[in-house]
Design a protein around this motif. Structure first.
Motif, short mmCIF file in Angstrom:
data_model
loop_
_atom_site.label_atom_id
_atom_site.label_comp_id
_atom_site.label_asym_id
_atom_site.label_seq_id
_atom_site.Cartn_x
_atom_site.Cartn_y
_atom_site.Cartn_z
N ALA A 218 12.09 -2.66 13.31
CA ALA A 218 12.43 -1.33 13.82
C ALA A 218 11.49 -0.27 13.24
CB ALA A 218 13.89 -0.99 13.48
N ILE A 219 11.17 -0.39 11.96
CA ILE A 219 10.23 0.55 11.34
C ILE A 219 8.84 0.36 11.93
CG2 ILE A 219 9.13 1.22 9.16
CD1 ILE A 219 11.72 0.49 7.75
N GLY A 220 8.48 -0.89 12.22
CA GLY A 220 7.21 -1.15 12.89
C GLY A 220 7.16 -0.51 14.27
N ILE A 221 8.27 -0.60 15.01
CA ILE A 221 8.35 0.04 16.33
C ILE A 221 8.22 1.55 16.19
CG2 ILE A 221 9.91 0.54 18.26
CD1 ILE A 221 11.04 -2.30 17.93
N LEU A 222 8.87 2.10 15.17
CA LEU A 222 8.77 3.55 14.92
C LEU A 222 7.33 3.94 14.62
CD1 LEU A 222 10.21 6.28 14.43
CD2 LEU A 222 10.45 5.60 12.03
N GLY A 223 6.66 3.16 13.77
CA GLY A 223 5.27 3.45 13.44
C GLY A 223 4.35 3.29 14.62
N ALA A 224 4.66 2.33 15.50
CA ALA A 224 3.83 2.11 16.68
C ALA A 224 4.06 3.18 17.73
CB ALA A 224 4.15 0.73 17.28
N VAL A 383 3.42 -0.64 10.49
CA VAL A 383 4.20 -0.19 9.34
C VAL A 383 3.39 0.82 8.53
CG1 VAL A 383 5.33 -0.90 7.21
CG2 VAL A 383 5.59 -2.28 9.28
N VAL A 384 2.08 0.55 8.38
CA VAL A 384 1.21 1.51 7.68
C VAL A 384 1.23 2.86 8.39
CG1 VAL A 384 -1.19 2.06 7.13
CG2 VAL A 384 -0.30 -0.22 6.66
N LEU A 385 1.20 2.86 9.72
CA LEU A 385 1.27 4.11 10.47
C LEU A 385 2.57 4.85 10.19
CD1 LEU A 385 -0.15 3.00 13.94
CD2 LEU A 385 -1.18 4.62 12.36
N SER A 386 3.66 4.10 10.12
CA SER A 386 4.94 4.73 9.84
C SER A 386 4.95 5.38 8.46
CB SER A 386 6.07 3.69 9.95
OG SER A 386 7.33 4.30 9.78
#
Length: 442
Positions: A218-224, A383-386
């Motif tokens: 979910a955090i990866g989706i948020l960051g993406a 995730v880094v983007l988030s």
């Protein structure tokens, strides 16, 4: 209606050179005004459809079916709110977020903001490298390492755009977006999703995020979805429209640009939702719940759907996704470098530097882990983007809340509360991720 660049322009986009170069007519009919302001939202939306989104959405759909679909929707709605703030900041002040940050904060803080923004661009470009390399691998049959090398030549695309006016560039990007959209419409028609289950997946559920794995995704989706460098980008490219500086003209420009932003990002939402729905219908519902790699998705689509056309469309849309993101990443890099450091370099040099920095982890990952590196690196890049988001959100929200800066266009109380709520949610999610990474709290 004329669209022109100054004759001194040496690159397809340099923020200071194209400001106010797209003519708008205050007396034009409403539909024509919308057309004149359409474009910046589309360029920003490209960043919401890059290969990083594919990795997170495919894994989410394969492993958890439609249950994380609401995360895609909520993340996209958050993106709309934040991009509208960025758009309004640029139109009202006539300056972008990076420029305003340079004037407002101390030199060490500004340098830190610049470094974090550059990291987000490199992380995004890493996703483009891996996505493009994988598309070449799947469509041409070359090795993944050869595909990685081929992505280095996308600098030629930027050189090919040299001298084009900004409106032409917007049209090219719109064509690539249309390719992605059409590809997914056809693919969804082929896989026949269970639409009642899709509708159920739109309902927010804390239970769906009750364990570490779906929360990480979910955090990866948020960051993406909500990309930090897009906030800098949007505040700059809205200034390509020649808007008079009186309150009525500024208010009209904000309203028309808001339509452009919302429509464009809703389209991006539909694309991201389509990726997850495709993975859920094609893989999760057929028992293939461990499809975490884009290559596996490509290989399985043909036998599951019953036609090789689905897999080919999948590869073509992946390639279009990576190539369209190449341009916006270059533009964002120019905005950030010029805004924070007051430094200008040719776009092809900017593209080359960013691509080389992204190629290093891509080559190392592929050399050490083989094809299995793609999925892991793609999700990790998102995730880094988030993790970078709070550092772009804080100045954006503070500035749009500043009446001395924004005047009558300052955030209203409801917008202010919503913006700070999103900041808290993003920061809390990132804190959870850090704690989990270092094994704190189980």
């Amino acid at each position: 209606m004329q669209f022109r660049l100054p004759t001194t322009a040496t690159a397809p986009f340099c923020p200071s050179e194209v400001q106010g170069t797209v003519a708008v007519s205050p007396r034009a009919p409403f539909w024509k005004k919308i057309w004149q302001f359409a474009g910046p939202g589309l360029l920003v939306s490209i960043g919401y459809m890059d290969p990083g989104n594919w990795a997170t959405d495919i894994e989410a759909g394969s492993r958890y079916g439609y249950s994380l679909l609401f995360v895609v929707v909520l993340s996209s709605l958050a993106a709309i709110v934040l991009q509208c703030l960025s758009m309004r900041l640029g139109i009202v002040t006539g300056r972008d977020l990076a420029q305003l940050s340079r004037d407002r904060y101390s030199k060490p803080v500004v340098r830190g903001q610049w470094v974090l923004a550059e990291i987000s661009i490199i992380a995004c470009d890493l996703a483009e490298v891996l996505g493009g390399a994988l598309a070449f691998h799947l469509l041409l049959g070359c090795s993944l390492m050869v595909g990685v090398v081929l992505t280095a030549f996308d600098t030629l695309i930027v050189l090919g755009l040299k001298g084009k006016n900004f409106r032409t560039l917007e049209a090219i990007m719109a064509g690539l977006i249309a390719t992605i959209g059409l590809g997914y419409v056809i693919q969804l028609a082929l896989v026949h999703p269970h639409w009642p289950s899709v509708a159920h997946g739109l309902i927010p559920s804390w239970q769906a995020l009750s364990s570490r794995e779906p929360m990480y995704l979910a955090i990866g989706i948020l960051g993406a979805t909500v990309m930090p460098h897009n906030l800098y980008l949007h505040s700059s490219i809205v200034q390509t429209r020649a808007v008079k500086r009186d309150p009525e003209s500024i208010g009209s420009a904000i309203g028309l640009s808001r339509i452009d932003t919302i429509v464009s990002l809703v389209f991006a939402l539909l694309i991201n939702a389509a990726i997850l729905i495709l993975a859920a219908a094609a893989f999760h519902e057929t028992g293939h719940t461990q499809v975490t790699e884009i290559e596996d998705a490509f290989r399985l689509l043909a036998p599951i759907v019953g036609t090789g056309a689905a897999a080919i469309l999948f590869g073509i849309t992946l390639l279009a996704s990576g190539q369209s993101s190449t341009f916006t990443g270059t533009v964002a890099g120019q905005v950030i470098m010029e805004g924070f450091l007051q430094m200008k370099i040719p776009c092809w040099q900017r593209r080359l530097i960013t691509r080389v920095l992204a190629l290093i982890p891509a080559v190392i990952g592929v050399a050490m882990l083989g094809n299995g590196a793609v999925g892991r690196l793609l999700v990790a890049s998102q995730v880094v983007l988030s993790l970078q988001l709070p550092f772009a959100l804080w100045p954006l929200i503070r500035m749009t809340n500043d009446r001395a800066l924004m005047g009558a266009f300052v955030n209203r109380p409801l917008t202010r509360a919503l913006a700070w709520f999103l900041f808290v949610v993003v920061s809390a999610a990132n804190l959870w991720l850090v704690l989990q990474t270092f094994g704190v709290g189980g």
